[in-house]
Structure formats: C-alpha cells, structure tokens
Design a protein around this motif. Structure first.
Motif, PDB file in Angstrom:
ATOM      1  N   CYS A   1      11.447  58.155  40.697  1.00 11.34           N
ATOM      2  CA  CYS A   1      12.140  58.870  41.000  1.00 11.34           C
ATOM      3  C   CYS A   1      11.286  60.308  41.120  1.00 11.34           C
ATOM      4  CB  CYS A   1      13.459  59.577  40.057  1.00 11.34           C
ATOM      5  SG  CYS A   1      14.226  58.142  39.660  1.00 11.34           S
ATOM      6  N   ARG A   2      11.840  61.387  41.680  1.00  6.04           N
ATOM      7  CA  ARG A   2      11.408  62.845  41.242  1.00  6.04           C
ATOM      8  C   ARG A   2      11.816  64.282  40.828  1.00  6.04           C
ATOM      9  NH1 ARG A   2      10.256  64.958  46.970  1.00  6.04           N
ATOM     10  NH2 ARG A   2      11.378  64.261  48.286  1.00  6.04           N
ATOM     11  N   ILE A   3      11.904  64.928  41.094  1.00  6.27           N
ATOM     12  CA  ILE A   3      12.318  66.805  40.288  1.00  6.27           C
ATOM     13  C   ILE A   3      12.437  66.723  41.763  1.00  6.27           C
ATOM     14  CG2 ILE A   3      12.581  67.958  39.238  1.00  6.27           C
ATOM     15  CD1 ILE A   3      11.290  66.702  36.614  1.00  6.27           C
TER      16      ILE A   3
ATOM     17  N   VAL B   1      16.800  60.084  43.344  1.00  6.80           N
ATOM     18  CA  VAL B   1      17.007  58.999  43.363  1.00  6.80           C
ATOM     19  C   VAL B   1      16.306  57.912  44.785  1.00  6.80           C
ATOM     20  CG1 VAL B   1      18.043  56.724  42.612  1.00  6.80           C
ATOM     21  CG2 VAL B   1      18.772  58.871  41.485  1.00  6.80           C
ATOM     22  N   PRO B   2      14.736  57.131  44.151  1.00  6.01           N
ATOM     23  CA  PRO B   2      14.447  57.266  45.826  1.00  6.01           C
ATOM     24  C   PRO B   2      15.420  55.714  46.421  1.00  6.01           C
ATOM     25  CG  PRO B   2      13.310  56.057  44.407  1.00  6.01           C
ATOM     26  CD  PRO B   2      14.076  56.895  43.656  1.00  6.01           C
ATOM     27  N   GLY B   3      16.792  55.772  46.930  1.00  9.05           N
ATOM     28  CA  GLY B   3      17.795  54.635  47.146  1.00  9.05           C
ATOM     29  C   GLY B   3      17.051  54.124  48.440  1.00  9.05           C
ATOM     30  N   VAL B   4      16.503  54.679  49.489  1.00 12.95           N
ATOM     31  CA  VAL B   4      16.408  54.285  50.799  1.00 12.95           C
ATOM     32  C   VAL B   4      14.477  53.105  49.820  1.00 12.95           C
ATOM     33  CG1 VAL B   4      14.818  54.204  52.388  1.00 12.95           C
ATOM     34  CG2 VAL B   4      17.079  55.776  52.306  1.00 12.95           C
ATOM     35  N   ASP B   5      13.759  53.491  49.558  1.00 13.84           N
ATOM     36  CA  ASP B   5      12.742  52.695  49.312  1.00 13.84           C
ATOM     37  C   ASP B   5      13.457  51.693  48.079  1.00 13.84           C
ATOM     38  OD1 ASP B   5      11.225  54.558  50.118  1.00 13.84           O
ATOM     39  OD2 ASP B   5      10.539  55.703  48.824  1.00 13.84           O
ATOM     40  N   ILE B   6      14.397  51.964  47.356  1.00  7.27           N
ATOM     41  CA  ILE B   6      14.726  50.986  46.577  1.00  7.27           C
ATOM     42  C   ILE B   6      15.640  49.884  47.325  1.00  7.27           C
ATOM     43  CG2 ILE B   6      16.467  49.855  44.842  1.00  7.27           C
ATOM     44  CD1 ILE B   6      16.428  52.923  43.405  1.00  7.27           C
TER      45      ILE B   6
ATOM     46  N   GLY C   1      14.497  49.023  40.663  1.00  9.64           N
ATOM     47  CA  GLY C   1      15.136  50.642  40.286  1.00  9.64           C
ATOM     48  C   GLY C   1      14.354  51.563  40.018  1.00  9.64           C
ATOM     49  N   ALA C   2      15.328  52.422  40.015  1.00 11.30           N
ATOM     50  CA  ALA C   2      14.507  53.885  39.702  1.00 11.30           C
ATOM     51  C   ALA C   2      14.104  54.051  38.328  1.00 11.30           C
ATOM     52  CB  ALA C   2      16.007  55.200  39.816  1.00 11.30           C
ATOM     53  N   THR C   3      13.439  54.918  38.357  1.00 11.15           N
ATOM     54  CA  THR C   3      12.737  54.931  36.947  1.00 11.15           C
ATOM     55  C   THR C   3      14.019  56.151  35.981  1.00 11.15           C
ATOM     56  OG1 THR C   3      11.519  57.360  38.200  1.00 11.15           O
ATOM     57  CG2 THR C   3       9.981  54.781  37.829  1.00 11.15           C
ATOM     58  N   ASP C   4      14.230  55.530  35.360  1.00  7.84           N
ATOM     59  CA  ASP C   4      15.370  56.584  34.419  1.00  7.84           C
ATOM     60  C   ASP C   4      15.169  57.041  33.489  1.00  7.84           C
ATOM     61  OD1 ASP C   4      18.420  56.217  36.222  1.00  7.84           O
ATOM     62  OD2 ASP C   4      17.958  53.691  35.794  1.00  7.84           O
ATOM     63  N   HIS C   5      14.004  56.372  33.031  1.00  4.25           N
ATOM     64  CA  HIS C   5      12.948  57.014  31.713  1.00  4.25           C
ATOM     65  C   HIS C   5      12.540  57.857  31.655  1.00  4.25           C
ATOM     66  CE1 HIS C   5      12.599  55.938  26.877  1.00  4.25           C
ATOM     67  NE2 HIS C   5      11.683  56.452  27.121  1.00  4.25           N
ATOM     68  N   GLU C   6      12.397  57.344  32.488  1.00  7.79           N
ATOM     69  CA  GLU C   6      10.994  58.020  33.419  1.00  7.79           C
ATOM     70  C   GLU C   6      10.823  59.619  33.618  1.00  7.79           C
ATOM     71  OE1 GLU C   6       7.500  57.278  35.008  1.00  7.79           O
ATOM     72  OE2 GLU C   6       7.530  55.135  35.016  1.00  7.79           O
ATOM     73  N   ALA C   7      12.047  59.225  33.962  1.00 13.62           N
ATOM     74  CA  ALA C   7      12.939  60.672  34.599  1.00 13.62           C
ATOM     75  C   ALA C   7      13.610  61.769  33.580  1.00 13.62           C
ATOM     76  CB  ALA C   7      13.901  60.546  35.670  1.00 13.62           C
ATOM     77  N   GLY C   8      13.632  61.102  33.015  1.00 14.43           N
ATOM     78  CA  GLY C   8      13.952  62.397  31.391  1.00 14.43           C
ATOM     79  C   GLY C   8      13.365  62.774  31.275  1.00 14.43           C
ATOM     80  N   SER C   9      12.330  61.659  31.009  1.00 14.59           N
ATOM     81  CA  SER C   9      11.227  62.271  30.417  1.00 14.59           C
ATOM     82  C   SER C   9      10.368  63.350  31.102  1.00 14.59           C
ATOM     83  CB  SER C   9      10.113  61.787  29.934  1.00 14.59           C
ATOM     84  OG  SER C   9      10.410  60.383  28.921  1.00 14.59           O
ATOM     85  N   ALA C  10      10.122  63.233  32.213  1.00 20.21           N
ATOM     86  CA  ALA C  10      10.020  64.447  33.299  1.00 20.21           C
ATOM     87  C   ALA C  10      11.021  66.159  32.931  1.00 20.21           C
ATOM     88  CB  ALA C  10       9.796  63.949  34.718  1.00 20.21           C
ATOM     89  N   VAL C  11      11.772  65.954  33.206  1.00 24.56           N
ATOM     90  CA  VAL C  11      13.556  66.572  32.962  1.00 24.56           C
ATOM     91  C   VAL C  11      12.730  66.653  31.669  1.00 24.56           C
ATOM     92  CG1 VAL C  11      15.600  67.258  33.043  1.00 24.56           C
ATOM     93  CG2 VAL C  11      15.437  65.473  34.719  1.00 24.56           C
ATOM     94  N   GLY C  12      12.403  66.246  30.852  1.00 28.62           N
ATOM     95  CA  GLY C  12      12.060  67.251  29.477  1.00 28.62           C
ATOM     96  C   GLY C  12      10.966  68.208  29.284  1.00 28.62           C
ATOM     97  N   ARG C  13      10.207  67.789  30.143  1.00 27.72           N
ATOM     98  CA  ARG C  13       8.855  68.444  29.855  1.00 27.72           C
ATOM     99  C   ARG C  13       8.836  69.958  30.919  1.00 27.72           C
ATOM    100  NH1 ARG C  13       4.028  64.169  31.232  1.00 27.72           N
ATOM    101  NH2 ARG C  13       4.219  63.124  28.444  1.00 27.72           N
ATOM    102  N   PHE C  14       9.913  69.083  32.087  1.00 28.50           N
ATOM    103  CA  PHE C  14      10.286  70.739  33.191  1.00 28.50           C
ATOM    104  C   PHE C  14      11.378  71.805  32.434  1.00 28.50           C
ATOM    105  CE2 PHE C  14      13.488  72.191  36.110  1.00 28.50           C
ATOM    106  CZ  PHE C  14      12.404  73.023  37.003  1.00 28.50           C
ATOM    107  N   LEU C  15      11.602  71.573  31.423  1.00 27.14           N
ATOM    108  CA  LEU C  15      13.003  72.277  30.768  1.00 27.14           C
ATOM    109  C   LEU C  15      12.169  72.657  29.651  1.00 27.14           C
ATOM    110  CD1 LEU C  15      16.007  70.342  30.897  1.00 27.14           C
ATOM    111  CD2 LEU C  15      15.200  72.517  32.150  1.00 27.14           C
ATOM    112  N   LEU C  16      11.467  72.251  29.382  1.00 25.07           N
ATOM    113  CA  LEU C  16      10.516  72.374  27.286  1.00 25.07           C
ATOM    114  C   LEU C  16       9.330  73.885  28.710  1.00 25.07           C
ATOM    115  CD1 LEU C  16       9.368  69.604  25.831  1.00 25.07           C
ATOM    116  CD2 LEU C  16      11.540  72.330  25.422  1.00 25.07           C
ATOM    117  N   LYS C  17       8.371  73.622  29.549  1.00 24.61           N
ATOM    118  CA  LYS C  17       7.562  74.436  30.435  1.00 24.61           C
ATOM    119  C   LYS C  17       8.447  75.734  30.665  1.00 24.61           C
ATOM    120  CE  LYS C  17       4.105  73.878  34.246  1.00 24.61           C
ATOM    121  NZ  LYS C  17       3.573  73.178  34.856  1.00 24.61           N
TER     122      LYS C  17
END
Length: 324
Positions: free
Chosen positions: A311-313, A278-283, A148-164
């Motif tokens: 995933c990536r932003i 979300v990297p659907g093809v790679d999944i 699957g994808a990295t849902d938890h990590e993606a949420g953390s990455a978005v948090g850091r992105f918005l805080l920055k």
C-alpha cells in the motif's frame, strides 16, 4: 455417496493435497512410486476429475462486505485486465451460498476467493480439484495461495507518518474487529507507537448499537484530548471528520484524520482525506497470474505462496502538524 476429491485421496494416502494434485495431473515434483500410489488410490475410491474448462476462471466476492465494495470492484478490474491478456474467460459471483460455490468450482480451472467466507464454504472449494487463490486472511500455516495488501506494514507506516508530524495522542478507530486486516493495521500502528516514549495509543471500538460520537465522548471524558485518528477504513474516517467538525474541531489544525482504502469519497469531502491507498487492481492482476501459473506451469513451486502488494500513503488536507 460422498464425492471423492483430491482431499479425500490426500487423507487416504497420507500425502499433501499439492502432491496428490501433481501426481494426478502428471506434473513433475513427485516420484514414480508416489504417482502410482495416488493413481491406485484414486481408482479404488472411484475418483473422477470434473470436466472443467482450462480457460475459465472463477471469482467469488463476499456479498455482505459493503465497506469494501469499491476495493472489490478494483480487484475485479485487475482480474479482468489480466484474464484478457492471458486468454481466460471469467465467471464472477457475489455470494456466500456454498452450493453455488461448489457448482462454480466444477466449471472452472481456478478460483479467486475475495473477502470473508465461512469455513464450511471454504472447505467446499478447497476440496475441489483446482487451484485456489485467496484475497483474505488465512488460518495460521493454511496451505493455500494468498494475494493481498500490506495491512500490518500500512499501520506501521501511518504510525511513523503521524509521529513525524508530532502527534503523541493517537486513536485507532476500529469498527468491526472481525476483519483480520483491521487488526493487522492496529498491530502495525501499535508496534511503532510502543517504541516511542510519551506516545499514547487508544483502540476505539464503538459498542454495539452505539455510534462513534458516543464512543468519542466517553474517551474524551477519561483521557487527554487526542490529536490524531487513524481509521480502519475510509467510511469510518468520513464519520470521524463529520463528528469532529460538528464538535467545533478544525481539521487538521486541532486534529488529524487518516483513512484506509483511498476510495472515491476521500476526495469528495472537505478537507480531502489523507488515506492509505490499497492497490486493488494490482492485487487482482497478481492473483490471476498466480492462478495461471498453477494451471499451466508444471514447474511452478508446490509450496503455498504469500504475495503482499504494498500500500502507500496518499497525503491530503486532513492531516497536519500536531497542535501545540
């Protein structure tokens, strides 16, 4: 008379389903005593292995998950690409019909299950004598392969992105909380926000029968004006942008919006949507590779695997610095 499956033999012998499967197929990793015990039990119970094609894979989609239709197509494309390389034919179904799924398992040498399915149907498939890979969230310690994808990590990455970007009043627009991936994105976002002094995070779940606009009005009446919205999927993000624009917000000057999925609509609106790809093809490709290894490689590890493709932003015009 109930059909005898690998699960039946596992329960009778007290062994794991993986050990029974390896013993019946002659693979390494089990002792001769275990192999004999399994064979004797299988004969006594009248076990007969279904005649499945060794070069046929099944792919099952949740036909009720409209929000992720585009992701499902990407996963299917990945499966088709990898199956062609490896020499497999495919049987693709969009269904929640348990009888249909069981019949598919009889034909195939391995199955990929995509999306939310009932526990009853999953049990039907897991009792089949074939490898199963799931692209969905599992029960804790469930002994099945998952890609699957990295849902938890993606949420953390978005948090850091918005805080920055300076945002300190953030709203997570949840949608349907039954989907575990959406909860994991929230948990990842919360994990980052809770460590940052002065950050306020709201989890916005519209009440049944009510739209985002009503939920947002209730939130705005009780808290300071939010400056950033992270949405559980791109469809929700489009709704949020429309509602904010209708209320006179300038995006991203007054508020930033982040989606999840990077579906085609993300680039068809103005401003174009910042989102998580979300990297659907790679999944799909990785899931097919795992099935191939389970089917063909006798030395492949018995332990269930958890493979998460990052995933990536994708930064576009819907996000910017927090308003002063």
């Amino acid at each position: 008379m109930a059909r005898v499956t690998i699960q039946t033999i596992a329960e009778e012998t007290g062994l794991s389903k993986f050990a029974v499967s390896r013993a019946l197929s002659g693979k390494s990793g089990v002792s001769e005593a275990t192999r004999l015990k399994v064979a004797e039990t299988a004969d006594r119970l009248g076990y007969r292995k279904a005649a499945a094609s060794s070069k046929l894979l099944g792919v099952v989609f949740d036909d009720n998950d409209v929000a992720n239709t585009e992701l499902h197509m990407q996963i299917q494309n990945g499966v088709q690409r990898e199956a062609q390389i490896l020499g497999y034919a495919l049987r693709i179904r969009s269904t929640r019909n348990g009888v249909e799924l069981e019949a598919l398992a009889e034909e195939c040498s391995g199955i990929l299950i995509v999306g939310l399915h009932s526990q009853e149907n999953l049990k039907r498939l897991h009792h089949a004598d074939i490898p199963i890979v799931r692209n969905s969230w599992l029960e804790p310690l469930e002994p099945v392969d998952q890609v699957g994808a990295t849902d938890h990590e993606a949420g953390s990455a978005v948090g850091r992105f918005l805080l920055k970007l300076g945002h300190r009043r953030i709203v997570y627009v949840h949608g349907d909380p039954r989907y575990r991936g959406r909860m994991e994105r929230l948990y990842g976002l919360r994990e980052v926000c809770e460590r940052e002094p002065g950050v306020v995070l709201h989890d916005l779940i519209p009440e049944e029968g009510r739209d985002f606009g009503e939920a947002f009005d209730r939130l705005a009446a009780t808290v300071e004006k939010p400056s950033a919205f992270f949405c559980a999927h791109d469809g929700l993000a489009l709704t949020v942008i429309s509602e904010l624009l209708a209320r006179g917000y300038r995006i991203p000057r007054d508020a930033s919006v982040v989606g999840f999925g990077d579906y085609s609509a993300a680039q068809q609106i103005l401003p174009q949507l910042t989102t998580v790809k979300v990297p659907g093809v790679d999944i799909g490709r990785m899931a097919t590779r795992v099935l191939h290894q389970r089917i063909t490689n006798q030395d492949f590890p018995d332990c269930p695997l958890r493979l998460h493709v990052p995933c990536r932003i994708i930064e576009r015009q819907s996000t910017g610095p927090a308003p002063a």
